[in-house]
Scaffold this motif. Structure first.
Motif, PDB file in Angstrom:
ATOM      1  N   ARG A 164     139.808 -34.996  51.837  1.00  0.00           N
ATOM      2  CA  ARG A 164     141.159 -35.201  51.350  1.00  0.00           C
ATOM      3  C   ARG A 164     141.671 -34.035  51.017  1.00  0.00           C
ATOM      4  NH1 ARG A 164     142.245 -40.673  50.870  1.00  0.00           N
ATOM      5  NH2 ARG A 164     140.418 -41.947  50.387  1.00  0.00           N
ATOM      6  N   ARG A 165     140.919 -33.160  50.244  1.00  0.00           N
ATOM      7  CA  ARG A 165     141.528 -31.633  49.819  1.00  0.00           C
ATOM      8  C   ARG A 165     141.909 -31.012  51.465  1.00  0.00           C
ATOM      9  NH1 ARG A 165     136.906 -31.535  46.614  1.00  0.00           N
ATOM     10  NH2 ARG A 165     135.997 -29.984  47.841  1.00  0.00           N
ATOM     11  N   ALA A 166     141.245 -31.092  52.328  1.00  0.00           N
ATOM     12  CA  ALA A 166     141.625 -30.438  53.583  1.00  0.00           C
ATOM     13  C   ALA A 166     142.898 -31.003  54.244  1.00  0.00           C
ATOM     14  CB  ALA A 166     140.500 -30.406  54.770  1.00  0.00           C
ATOM     15  N   LEU A 167     142.862 -32.259  54.309  1.00  0.00           N
ATOM     16  CA  LEU A 167     144.198 -32.815  54.773  1.00  0.00           C
ATOM     17  C   LEU A 167     145.428 -32.381  53.904  1.00  0.00           C
ATOM     18  CD1 LEU A 167     142.730 -36.375  55.828  1.00  0.00           C
ATOM     19  CD2 LEU A 167     143.261 -34.514  57.180  1.00  0.00           C
ATOM     20  N   ALA A 168     145.217 -32.565  52.531  1.00  0.00           N
ATOM     21  CA  ALA A 168     146.289 -32.087  51.584  1.00  0.00           C
ATOM     22  C   ALA A 168     146.777 -30.780  51.786  1.00  0.00           C
ATOM     23  CB  ALA A 168     145.847 -32.417  50.150  1.00  0.00           C
ATOM     24  N   ALA A 169     145.661 -29.943  52.031  1.00  0.00           N
ATOM     25  CA  ALA A 169     146.309 -28.341  52.361  1.00  0.00           C
ATOM     26  C   ALA A 169     147.001 -28.307  53.711  1.00  0.00           C
ATOM     27  CB  ALA A 169     145.027 -27.638  52.256  1.00  0.00           C
ATOM     28  N   LEU A 170     146.900 -29.165  54.763  1.00  0.00           N
ATOM     29  CA  LEU A 170     147.598 -29.038  55.833  1.00  0.00           C
ATOM     30  C   LEU A 170     148.889 -29.837  55.931  1.00  0.00           C
ATOM     31  CD1 LEU A 170     144.522 -29.339  58.498  1.00  0.00           C
ATOM     32  CD2 LEU A 170     145.973 -27.445  58.176  1.00  0.00           C
ATOM     33  N   ALA A 171     149.056 -30.661  54.859  1.00  0.00           N
ATOM     34  CA  ALA A 171     150.112 -31.480  54.669  1.00  0.00           C
ATOM     35  C   ALA A 171     151.468 -30.929  54.880  1.00  0.00           C
ATOM     36  CB  ALA A 171     149.807 -32.589  53.706  1.00  0.00           C
ATOM     37  N   LEU A 219     141.656 -22.412  55.903  1.00  0.00           N
ATOM     38  CA  LEU A 219     141.440 -23.725  55.359  1.00  0.00           C
ATOM     39  C   LEU A 219     140.482 -23.960  54.408  1.00  0.00           C
ATOM     40  CD1 LEU A 219     142.473 -26.629  55.311  1.00  0.00           C
ATOM     41  CD2 LEU A 219     141.252 -27.155  57.644  1.00  0.00           C
ATOM     42  N   ALA A 220     139.264 -23.644  54.764  1.00  0.00           N
ATOM     43  CA  ALA A 220     138.193 -23.457  53.961  1.00  0.00           C
ATOM     44  C   ALA A 220     138.630 -22.803  52.475  1.00  0.00           C
ATOM     45  CB  ALA A 220     137.060 -22.885  54.636  1.00  0.00           C
ATOM     46  N   ARG A 221     139.133 -21.746  52.412  1.00  0.00           N
ATOM     47  CA  ARG A 221     139.278 -21.146  51.281  1.00  0.00           C
ATOM     48  C   ARG A 221     140.575 -22.075  50.361  1.00  0.00           C
ATOM     49  NH1 ARG A 221     141.323 -16.852  53.186  1.00  0.00           N
ATOM     50  NH2 ARG A 221     143.505 -17.288  53.020  1.00  0.00           N
ATOM     51  N   GLU A 222     141.386 -22.539  50.971  1.00  0.00           N
ATOM     52  CA  GLU A 222     142.616 -23.284  50.244  1.00  0.00           C
ATOM     53  C   GLU A 222     141.853 -24.599  49.748  1.00  0.00           C
ATOM     54  OE1 GLU A 222     146.452 -23.332  51.612  1.00  0.00           O
ATOM     55  OE2 GLU A 222     146.775 -21.350  52.384  1.00  0.00           O
TER      56      GLU A 222
END
Length: 740
Positions: free
Chosen positions: A148-155, A165-168
């Motif tokens: 979910r955190r990964a998808l939120a970072a890309l949203a 992406l790994a860092r954010e």
């Protein structure tokens, strides 16, 4: 590897159509090899290919169609063609021209044009990740907090590289991998951005004086004409020559063309790069031997593709495959550093003129002390000259005074004359900066035993070892040998008997510390400033007035602009006059004039003191009087009377072998075969001044010819039939600069 090569050759069965192509390889060979290639590849002149040679794979360049002198069943196939623009025909013509002039193998010259093999591979694409829309997710996909955190970072933002992406999102690579496999993320390849921003030719530059503006307009017109022309930009030190030729670069950029600027000391070009960025809004591409491999690859390819619009480089930049070259500038054109002496012995200034002719573009030769060759070409009408006679604003040329060391002698064990010491004290008391110039690295040029007089010398060369006290080493400046100071004399076995003889910059700095303990000083030599980053830091420190006294070699003699530097003291002005170098006087004048030009470049007046034992020498007299024309007239008459360049032609031949006997035998055989032609004289053989270099014994011959003699043809007809044993080498240097 061998199996792969056989399969490559099997791509061309006897009944398959193919074309023969001639391929030049970057080897010390003059001829090309024929290969067969798929006609569908459409290999044109200049195409860069990979081919087999024996059990190796080599990169080569297609010269054109092959011949028919190799049997069909003996031909091997081209492995592949690289996806890069073909080398321009002008580069291949330059390779032929340089090889013909220097008598070097064409393959050896080609090596300089394809000096970055990694650039031939396409740059890797940048991978970025985006989120797959939820409607397209696979059924029953598992959603974790990390996902979910990964998808939120890309949203709400752009696509991200995996590491970003790994860092954010605060996740690891395993999470990203699982999301790709689960169909939650998509991977996309993006073409890499251009490695160099485009300089802005319309960005405002410095306000030019009337004299500068007239010169700049003449150069702009030369660029607009798109024709070969050679201009000597001759201006006193600090007269704004760089700002003038920047206007020519702007004209080339505005016309959609590339520009090449050659500098003799690219590693020490920090101030030049700052000035360029201030004028054009971005840094240029840079080319020199210290570039990291990745930067070198990107730069070579950007030049070939035309995305590097301006490149500043050392002499090897001359062979880069510019796609749309519109201007060449050779700054400090008089510098001996433009002559390459190892490998292919070429003069980059002269070859820059050749390339400009081949490209039909203008070339600008820039100097405050033009070479005698350039001045003679101006006099004869082959080149035109533009003159800048004054420094802009309130800056004036420094006064030059001679200190006669026969009368104003330093104290015993010291090297600064009392007159220079007084001038330094006054300069420092007034809060200004001083430069002490001595073109000698290390602590002392000679170390000898006070008991027996034995001198420490290099085991591989006919040269004294130079003490580098900061490193705690003895070094040979010719072969690189290095060793520690012996505890006992190898001749008489006396212990602790060695004494330094003569000064280097380290010993001079020791005297500065003793005389001016509160002064902040820095040694500036190739031992202490090792690349562009250190050079930039040195320039920053001087401009920030964190340094009071610079103790430097020739690397500080040119190009630098230090507003608070008002005193230049030359410790041994006679140093360059010794020896039999035909250009000794000219080089000494140029060097001292250039280093004198570091003083008083802003509103504070400058002063230059030259310590000399021969104040009556024409070089010293001309410098003190500020009379360049008097020196040039004297030097010209001396050269003309002797039939020396530029009024005659020279070639140096050096025979080297592992032992003296073989060197002597080969040198005498070459001398016996020398032609007897009117207008040609062969002098020697004789032991070279460096009779032993890197463990090889050396003998020299000097060929002197009238200017109208085709010296290359004479040398080729004379030397080509001579067969030397494998251990013996013959080096040919047309128009030699070094006579060691």
């Amino acid at each position: 590897m061998d199996g792969e090569l056989r399969r490559v050759d099997d791509l061309f069965p006897l009944d398959a159509p193919y074309e023969r192509v001639s391929v030049l390889l970057p080897l010390p060979l003059d001829g090309a090899y024929d290969y067969k290639a798929d006609p569908a590849w459409g290999l044109e002149r200049g195409a860069v290919v990979e081919v087999p040679l024996g059990r190796r794979r080599l990169i080569g360049v297609v010269l054109g169609p092959g011949g028919d002198d190799v049997a069909e069943d003996k031909l091997r196939g081209v492995i592949r063609a690289f996806d890069v623009p073909p080398l321009p025909g002008t580069v291949l013509d330059l390779v032929d021209w340089v090889a013909g002039w220097t008598l070097a193998a064409r393959g050896s010259v080609l090596r300089m044009a394809i000096s970055s093999p990694g650039a031939l591979e396409p740059p890797p694409a940048t991978q970025v990740l985006t989120a797959v829309p939820e409607a397209a997710w696979p059924p029953n996909v598992r959603m974790t907090p990390a996902r979910r955190r990964a998808l939120a970072a890309l949203a709400d933002g752009p696509a991200l590289e995996p590491r970003d992406l790994a860092r954010e999102a605060g996740i690891g690579p395993a999470v990203i991998k699982s999301m790709l496999e689960a169909g939650l993320l998509e991977r996309h390849d993006l073409a890499p951005p251009p490695p160099f921003a485009a300089p802005d030719p319309d960005r405002a530059g410095h306000d030019l004086t009337g004299e500068q503006a007239a010169a700049a307009e003449a150069l702009r017109q030369a660029v607009a004409d798109r024709a070969f022309a050679v201009t000597a930009l001759d201006g006193v030190t600090g007269s704004g020559k760089t700002e003038v030729y920047f206007e020519a670069i702007a004209a080339a950029l505005a016309a959609g063309r590339q520009a090449l600027v050659l500098l003799p000391e690219i590693a020490l070009s920090a101030q030049w790069l700052e000035r360029f960025e201030a004028r054009f809004g971005t840094a240029p591409a840079v080319w020199h031997s210290d570039l990291k491999p990745g930067v070198r690859r990107r730069t070579w390819r950007a030049v070939a593709e035309g995305t590097a619009r301006v490149l500043v480089g050392a002499r090897s930049a001359l062979f880069l495959p510019f796609a749309e070259l519109g201007l060449i500038v050779v700054d400090e054109e008089h510098e001996p550093a433009y002559k390459q002496e190892d490998g292919v012995a070429y003069q980059a200034r002269d070859m820059a003129v050749v390339r400009a002719h081949l490209e039909s573009v203008p070339v600008v030769l820039v100097s405050a002390t033009p070479s005698l060759e350039t001045l003679e070409n101006v006099r004869s009408g082959r080149y035109r000259a533009l003159h800048l006679h004054a420094r802009p604003g309130s800056a004036v040329l420094p006064t030059v005074e001679l200190i006669d060391m026969r009368r104003d002698r330093p104290e015993r064990g010291r090297f600064l004359a009392p007159g220079l010491v007084r001038a330094m004290r006054q300069t420092l008391d007034e809060g200004e900066q001083a430069l002490l110039f001595l073109n000698r690295r290390g602590y002392a040029p000679l170390t000898l035993c006070r008991a027996c007089g034995h001198r420490l010398e290099c085991p591989n060369c006919t040269a004294w070892l130079v003490e580098h006290r900061l490193l705690g080493r003895l070094q040979c400046h010719h072969c690189g040998y290095s060793g520690r100071m012996p505890k006992a004399c190898p001749s008489c076995e006396a212990e602790d008997s060695f004494v330094a003889s003569g000064p280097g910059v380290e010993r001079l700095a020791e005297e500065v510390l003793s005389r001016f303990p509160d002064a902040r000083f820095q040694i500036a030599s190739s031992d202490t400033i090792l690349g562009p980053d250190q050079a930039a830091e040195f320039v920053r420190a001087v401009n920030a007035r964190e340094i009071d006294v610079i103790v430097g070699t020739q690397i500080v003699a040119k190009g630098h602009h230090f507003p608070w530097l008002t005193l230049v003291g030359v410790v041994d002005a006679d140093l360059g006059l010794a020896g039999g170098d035909l250009r000794a006087g000219e080089r000494t004048y140029q060097m001292l004039h250039q280093v004198a030009g570091r003083a008083g470049r802003a509103e504070r007046p400058g002063r230059v003191l030259l310590q000399t034992h021969v104040p009556e020498n024409p070089v010293m007299a001309a410098l003190a009087a500020g009379d360049r024309e008097r020196f040039l007239e004297y030097e010209t008459e001396q050269r003309r009377a002797a039939g020396m360049p530029p009024f005659g032609r020279l070639a140096g031949l050096v025979v080297s072998a592992p032992d003296a006997e073989r060197a002597d035998l080969a040198a005498r055989a070459i001398a016996r075969a020398a032609p007897r032609i009117d207008g040609v004289a062969v002098l020697g053989p004789a032991p070279a001044p460096l009779a032993l270099l890197r463990g090889r014994h050396r003998r020299r011959l000097l060929v002197k010819a009238r200017k109208d003699v085709n010296l290359q043809r004479v040398l080729r007809d004379w030397l080509s039939p001579i067969k030397l044993e494998n251990a013996v080498r013959l080096t040919i240097d047309v128009d030699p600069y070094s006579f060691l």
